[in-house]
Design an enzyme around this catalytic site. Structure first.
Site, PDB file in Angstrom:
ATOM      1  N   SER A 133      25.709 -26.168  -1.227  1.00 22.20           N
ATOM      2  CA  SER A 133      24.615 -24.444  -1.013  1.00 22.20           C
ATOM      3  C   SER A 133      25.355 -24.043   0.126  1.00 22.20           C
ATOM      4  CB  SER A 133      23.168 -24.770  -0.762  1.00 22.20           C
ATOM      5  OG  SER A 133      22.461 -24.260   0.681  1.00 22.20           O
ATOM      6  N   TYR A 146      16.911 -29.769   4.045  1.00 21.11           N
ATOM      7  CA  TYR A 146      17.399 -29.318   3.058  1.00 21.11           C
ATOM      8  C   TYR A 146      18.657 -29.467   3.513  1.00 21.11           C
ATOM      9  CZ  TYR A 146      18.867 -25.620  -0.890  1.00 21.11           C
ATOM     10  OH  TYR A 146      19.895 -26.000  -2.463  1.00 21.11           O
TER      11      TYR A 146
END
Length: 239
Positions: A133, A146
Protein backbone atom coordinates in the site's frame (compact mmCIF):
# COMPACT_ATOMS: atom_id res chain seq x y z
CA UNK A 1 8.62 -14.95 -15.14
CA UNK A 2 5.83 -15.58 -17.61
CA UNK A 3 2.21 -15.80 -16.47
CA UNK A 4 1.17 -18.14 -19.29
CA UNK A 5 1.33 -21.71 -18.10
CA UNK A 6 2.22 -20.76 -14.52
CA UNK A 7 0.65 -22.19 -11.37
CA UNK A 8 -0.50 -19.47 -9.00
CA UNK A 9 -1.76 -19.35 -5.43
CA UNK A 10 -3.65 -16.24 -4.32
CA UNK A 11 -4.64 -15.43 -0.75
CA UNK A 12 -7.79 -13.40 -0.20
CA UNK A 13 -9.11 -14.35 -3.63
CA UNK A 14 -12.76 -13.91 -2.73
CA UNK A 15 -13.30 -10.29 -3.74
CA UNK A 16 -11.80 -6.97 -4.78
CA UNK A 17 -8.19 -7.14 -5.89
CA UNK A 18 -7.96 -10.87 -5.17
CA UNK A 19 -10.91 -11.70 -7.37
CA UNK A 20 -9.50 -9.50 -10.11
CA UNK A 21 -6.20 -11.40 -9.93
CA UNK A 22 -8.09 -14.63 -10.63
CA UNK A 23 -9.85 -13.13 -13.66
CA UNK A 24 -6.76 -11.57 -15.21
CA UNK A 25 -4.53 -14.56 -14.56
CA UNK A 26 -7.02 -16.70 -16.45
CA UNK A 27 -7.06 -14.19 -19.29
CA UNK A 28 -3.26 -14.30 -19.48
CA UNK A 29 -3.20 -18.08 -19.71
CA UNK A 30 -2.17 -19.20 -16.24
CA UNK A 31 -2.14 -22.99 -16.19
CA UNK A 32 -3.65 -23.43 -12.75
CA UNK A 33 -4.90 -21.10 -10.04
CA UNK A 34 -5.39 -21.93 -6.37
CA UNK A 35 -7.95 -19.37 -5.17
CA UNK A 36 -7.87 -19.28 -1.38
CA UNK A 37 -9.90 -17.49 1.25
CA UNK A 38 -10.91 -17.97 4.85
CA UNK A 39 -14.55 -18.22 3.76
CA UNK A 40 -14.76 -20.47 0.72
CA UNK A 41 -18.50 -19.78 0.36
CA UNK A 42 -17.57 -16.32 -0.86
CA UNK A 43 -15.64 -17.78 -3.81
CA UNK A 44 -17.73 -20.88 -4.47
CA UNK A 45 -18.55 -19.78 -8.03
CA UNK A 46 -14.89 -20.06 -8.96
CA UNK A 47 -15.01 -23.75 -8.17
CA UNK A 48 -16.73 -24.41 -11.47
CA UNK A 49 -14.15 -22.54 -13.52
CA UNK A 50 -11.66 -24.67 -15.39
CA UNK A 51 -8.15 -24.37 -14.02
CA UNK A 52 -9.26 -22.86 -10.69
CA UNK A 53 -9.16 -24.82 -7.44
CA UNK A 54 -10.80 -23.24 -4.41
CA UNK A 55 -9.10 -23.87 -1.06
CA UNK A 56 -10.05 -22.74 2.42
CA UNK A 57 -7.18 -20.86 4.03
CA UNK A 58 -6.93 -18.64 7.09
CA UNK A 59 -3.42 -17.19 6.86
CA UNK A 60 -3.30 -16.77 10.65
CA UNK A 61 -3.71 -20.54 11.11
CA UNK A 62 -0.37 -22.37 10.95
CA UNK A 63 -1.97 -25.79 10.41
CA UNK A 64 -4.02 -24.56 7.46
CA UNK A 65 -0.96 -22.95 5.87
CA UNK A 66 0.99 -26.18 6.25
CA UNK A 67 -1.84 -28.21 4.72
CA UNK A 68 -2.20 -25.88 1.73
CA UNK A 69 1.57 -25.85 1.10
CA UNK A 70 1.58 -29.65 1.16
CA UNK A 71 -1.26 -29.75 -1.36
CA UNK A 72 -0.18 -27.00 -3.76
CA UNK A 73 3.30 -28.34 -4.49
CA UNK A 74 3.23 -27.13 -8.11
CA UNK A 75 3.02 -23.39 -7.32
CA UNK A 76 5.55 -21.12 -8.99
CA UNK A 77 3.84 -17.78 -8.25
CA UNK A 78 2.62 -16.84 -4.77
CA UNK A 79 0.42 -13.75 -4.45
CA UNK A 80 0.12 -12.53 -0.85
CA UNK A 81 -3.01 -10.46 -1.29
CA UNK A 82 -5.08 -11.08 1.87
CA UNK A 83 -5.23 -8.04 4.12
CA UNK A 84 -7.40 -6.04 6.49
CA UNK A 85 -7.80 -2.38 7.43
CA UNK A 86 -9.23 -2.04 10.92
CA UNK A 87 -9.12 1.73 11.25
CA UNK A 88 -7.51 1.27 14.66
CA UNK A 89 -5.58 4.10 16.30
CA UNK A 90 -2.09 2.97 17.37
CA UNK A 91 -2.24 4.98 20.61
CA UNK A 92 -5.89 4.68 21.60
CA UNK A 93 -7.08 1.59 19.72
CA UNK A 94 -7.73 -1.90 21.03
CA UNK A 95 -4.39 -3.73 21.11
CA UNK A 96 -6.03 -7.01 20.15
CA UNK A 97 -7.41 -5.40 17.00
CA UNK A 98 -3.98 -3.97 16.20
CA UNK A 99 -2.34 -7.35 16.77
CA UNK A 100 -4.89 -8.97 14.47
CA UNK A 101 -4.05 -6.45 11.75
CA UNK A 102 -0.36 -7.31 12.04
CA UNK A 103 -1.14 -11.04 12.15
CA UNK A 104 -2.82 -10.78 8.75
CA UNK A 105 -0.95 -8.00 6.96
CA UNK A 106 2.56 -8.87 8.15
CA UNK A 107 2.78 -12.29 9.77
CA UNK A 108 0.32 -13.85 7.32
CA UNK A 109 2.48 -12.86 4.36
CA UNK A 110 5.61 -13.95 6.23
CA UNK A 111 4.18 -17.37 7.10
CA UNK A 112 2.97 -17.95 3.55
CA UNK A 113 6.37 -17.01 2.13
CA UNK A 114 8.18 -19.27 4.60
CA UNK A 115 5.85 -22.16 3.73
CA UNK A 116 6.10 -21.73 -0.04
CA UNK A 117 9.76 -20.76 -0.39
CA UNK A 118 10.81 -24.44 -0.67
CA UNK A 119 7.99 -25.09 -3.13
CA UNK A 120 9.04 -22.18 -5.33
CA UNK A 121 12.67 -23.23 -5.16
CA UNK A 122 11.83 -26.78 -6.18
CA UNK A 123 9.85 -25.44 -9.14
CA UNK A 124 12.66 -23.33 -10.54
CA UNK A 125 12.44 -20.19 -8.42
CA UNK A 126 9.28 -18.47 -9.55
CA UNK A 127 8.07 -15.31 -7.85
CA UNK A 128 6.31 -13.82 -4.85
CA UNK A 129 4.03 -10.79 -5.16
CA UNK A 130 3.17 -8.91 -1.97
CA UNK A 131 0.17 -6.59 -2.17
CA UNK A 132 1.25 -3.59 -0.09
CA UNK A 133 0.00 0.00 0.00
CA UNK A 134 1.01 3.62 -0.35
CA UNK A 135 0.35 3.60 3.40
CA UNK A 136 3.68 1.79 3.66
CA UNK A 137 5.17 5.29 3.45
CA UNK A 138 2.44 7.59 4.78
CA UNK A 139 0.39 7.43 7.98
CA UNK A 140 -2.87 9.30 8.50
CA UNK A 141 -5.58 9.45 11.19
CA UNK A 142 -7.91 6.49 10.78
CA UNK A 143 -5.19 4.29 9.31
CA UNK A 144 -2.23 4.42 11.69
CA UNK A 145 -2.31 0.74 12.64
CA UNK A 146 -2.84 -0.23 9.01
CA UNK A 147 0.06 1.96 7.90
CA UNK A 148 2.39 0.45 10.48
CA UNK A 149 1.46 -3.07 9.40
CA UNK A 150 2.00 -2.25 5.73
CA UNK A 151 5.33 -0.57 6.47
CA UNK A 152 6.38 -3.81 8.16
CA UNK A 153 5.17 -5.77 5.13
CA UNK A 154 7.22 -3.50 2.85
CA UNK A 155 10.33 -4.28 4.89
CA UNK A 156 9.39 -7.97 4.74
CA UNK A 157 9.25 -7.72 0.96
CA UNK A 158 12.77 -6.30 0.77
CA UNK A 159 14.09 -8.84 3.27
CA UNK A 160 12.63 -11.86 1.52
CA UNK A 161 13.89 -10.59 -1.83
CA UNK A 162 17.41 -10.68 -0.40
CA UNK A 163 16.95 -14.09 1.21
CA UNK A 164 15.32 -15.78 -1.79
CA UNK A 165 17.64 -14.41 -4.47
CA UNK A 166 19.97 -17.40 -4.18
CA UNK A 167 17.22 -19.82 -5.22
CA UNK A 168 16.14 -17.63 -8.12
CA UNK A 169 12.85 -16.44 -6.62
CA UNK A 170 11.84 -12.91 -7.60
CA UNK A 171 9.95 -10.80 -5.04
CA UNK A 172 7.74 -7.91 -6.14
CA UNK A 173 6.07 -5.27 -3.98
CA UNK A 174 2.80 -3.74 -5.23
CA UNK A 175 1.95 -0.32 -3.82
CA UNK A 176 -1.22 1.66 -4.47
CA UNK A 177 -3.37 4.36 -2.93
CA UNK A 178 -7.15 3.97 -2.63
CA UNK A 179 -8.65 1.23 -4.79
CA UNK A 180 -12.37 0.91 -5.52
CA UNK A 181 -13.13 -2.15 -3.37
CA UNK A 182 -15.34 -3.00 -0.41
CA UNK A 183 -12.51 -1.97 1.92
CA UNK A 184 -12.74 1.66 0.76
CA UNK A 185 -16.50 1.84 0.16
CA UNK A 186 -17.04 4.45 2.88
CA UNK A 187 -14.26 6.79 1.72
CA UNK A 188 -15.15 9.71 -0.55
CA UNK A 189 -11.93 10.21 -2.51
CA UNK A 190 -10.45 9.35 -5.91
CA UNK A 191 -9.91 5.61 -6.35
CA UNK A 192 -8.16 3.39 -8.86
CA UNK A 193 -10.07 0.52 -10.45
CA UNK A 194 -8.90 -2.93 -9.29
CA UNK A 195 -8.42 -4.00 -12.92
CA UNK A 196 -5.80 -1.30 -13.46
CA UNK A 197 -3.92 -2.23 -10.28
CA UNK A 198 -3.84 -5.93 -11.13
CA UNK A 199 -2.82 -5.33 -14.74
CA UNK A 200 0.12 -3.23 -13.55
CA UNK A 201 1.11 -5.93 -11.04
CA UNK A 202 1.03 -8.75 -13.58
CA UNK A 203 2.99 -6.65 -16.06
CA UNK A 204 5.54 -6.12 -13.30
CA UNK A 205 5.86 -9.86 -12.72
CA UNK A 206 6.40 -10.54 -16.40
CA UNK A 207 9.00 -7.75 -16.57
CA UNK A 208 10.85 -9.10 -13.48
CA UNK A 209 10.42 -5.82 -11.66
CA UNK A 210 10.95 -5.46 -7.91
CA UNK A 211 8.33 -2.77 -7.33
CA UNK A 212 5.14 -1.51 -8.96
CA UNK A 213 3.58 1.86 -8.14
CA UNK A 214 0.05 1.58 -9.44
CA UNK A 215 -1.17 5.20 -9.49
CA UNK A 216 0.09 8.81 -9.52
CA UNK A 217 -0.56 9.38 -5.80
CA UNK A 218 1.67 6.45 -4.93
CA UNK A 219 4.36 7.65 -7.32
CA UNK A 220 4.29 11.04 -5.62
CA UNK A 221 4.53 9.60 -2.12
CA UNK A 222 7.47 7.37 -3.05
CA UNK A 223 9.31 10.26 -4.70
CA UNK A 224 9.10 12.28 -1.48
CA UNK A 225 10.60 9.71 0.86
CA UNK A 226 13.92 11.56 0.89
CA UNK A 227 12.26 14.65 2.38
CA UNK A 228 12.10 15.49 6.07
CA UNK A 229 8.87 14.08 7.56
CA UNK A 230 7.71 17.60 8.43
CA UNK A 231 7.88 18.48 4.74
CA UNK A 232 6.15 15.28 3.62
CA UNK A 233 3.29 15.65 6.09
CA UNK A 234 3.11 19.44 5.92
CA UNK A 235 2.85 19.79 9.70
CA UNK A 236 5.01 19.98 12.79
CA UNK A 237 4.00 18.86 16.28
CA UNK A 238 3.22 21.60 18.77
CA UNK A 239 6.29 22.57 20.85
Amino acid sequence: MQIKGSTVLITGANRGIGGEFVRQLQARGAGKIYATARDTDSIHLLGGVEGVEVLGLDITDDDQIEAVAARAVDVDLLINNAGVASGADLLAGDLEVIRREFEINFFGALKMTRAFAPVLGANGGGAVLNVLSAASWFSAPGATSYAASKAAAWSLTDATRVLLAAQGTEVLGLHMALVDTDMTAGIDAPKTHPADVVAAALDGIEQSRTEVLADPITVGLKSGLHLDPAARYGTRPNP
